[in-house]
Write an enzyme that holds these catalytic residues in place. Sequence first.
Site, PDB file in Angstrom:
ATOM      1  N   HIS A 101       0.829  -1.215   0.000  1.00 29.53           N
ATOM      2  CA  HIS A 101       0.000   0.000   0.000  1.00 29.53           C
ATOM      3  C   HIS A 101       0.863   1.265   0.000  1.00 29.53           C
ATOM      4  O   HIS A 101       0.905   2.011   0.960  1.00 29.53           O
ATOM      5  CB  HIS A 101      -1.018  -0.001   1.139  1.00 29.53           C
ATOM      6  CG  HIS A 101      -0.437  -0.126   2.513  1.00 29.53           C
ATOM      7  ND1 HIS A 101      -0.015   0.950   3.241  1.00 29.53           N
ATOM      8  CD2 HIS A 101      -0.219  -1.202   3.296  1.00 29.53           C
ATOM      9  CE1 HIS A 101       0.441   0.548   4.410  1.00 29.53           C
ATOM     10  NE2 HIS A 101       0.317  -0.757   4.469  1.00 29.53           N
ATOM     11  N   ALA A 160      11.882   1.793   9.300  1.00 27.16           N
ATOM     12  CA  ALA A 160      10.813   2.786   9.229  1.00 27.16           C
ATOM     13  C   ALA A 160      11.289   4.136   9.754  1.00 27.16           C
ATOM     14  O   ALA A 160      11.967   4.221  10.773  1.00 27.16           O
ATOM     15  CB  ALA A 160       9.613   2.312  10.036  1.00 27.16           C
TER      16      ALA A 160
END
Length: 185
Positions: A101, A160
């Site tokens: 996504h 991240a």
Amino acid sequence: MKILYFFGQILLLPHLLLFLFSNNKVIIIQDLYARKTVVNKGVHLGYDLTLELLTNRYFRTLFYFRIHSFFSKLLRVFYPKHPSFTIDIHTKIGGGLKLAHPYATIINAEEVGSNVYINHLVTIGEKEGKKPSIGNNVQIHAHAIIIGNIVIGDNAIIGAGSVVVKDVPKNAVVAGNPAKIINQK
């Protein structure tokens, strides 16, 4: 619900024709099955391709990037790309790109290797006209930023939220702002 998908897939038959006449069939198949374990052929391939194009606008964006034709630009009017997922037309991308996504993701690299995983909110961009090169089997996790004339080695993992402005050796795990090596395989 399956009947609606079926009719939606019929409307995507022009995309299947673009695929059949494309020079990038092998790479598109690698992209299609990058996150799946079963690789279908023949009629099943056409079914899988049209279903993915119908249900996944991120894959559709990648598909249009791979095709580069007048007809694909025409089809974008009826079946648009995802508005927040951008791939620079000059970027070279290997097959098997795994997109998780990739909302608000920009890929503007010199090259991206094969079997690369890219999550959402990732920016791969240029600095002073210089673009990064990403190796094979690299994982780039959510909200990572990779900019400038740098090389990300094969099998590297970008954590991240990392901001990567220096080369990353192969098999390294980097995290932080600025990114630092936290593990080397």
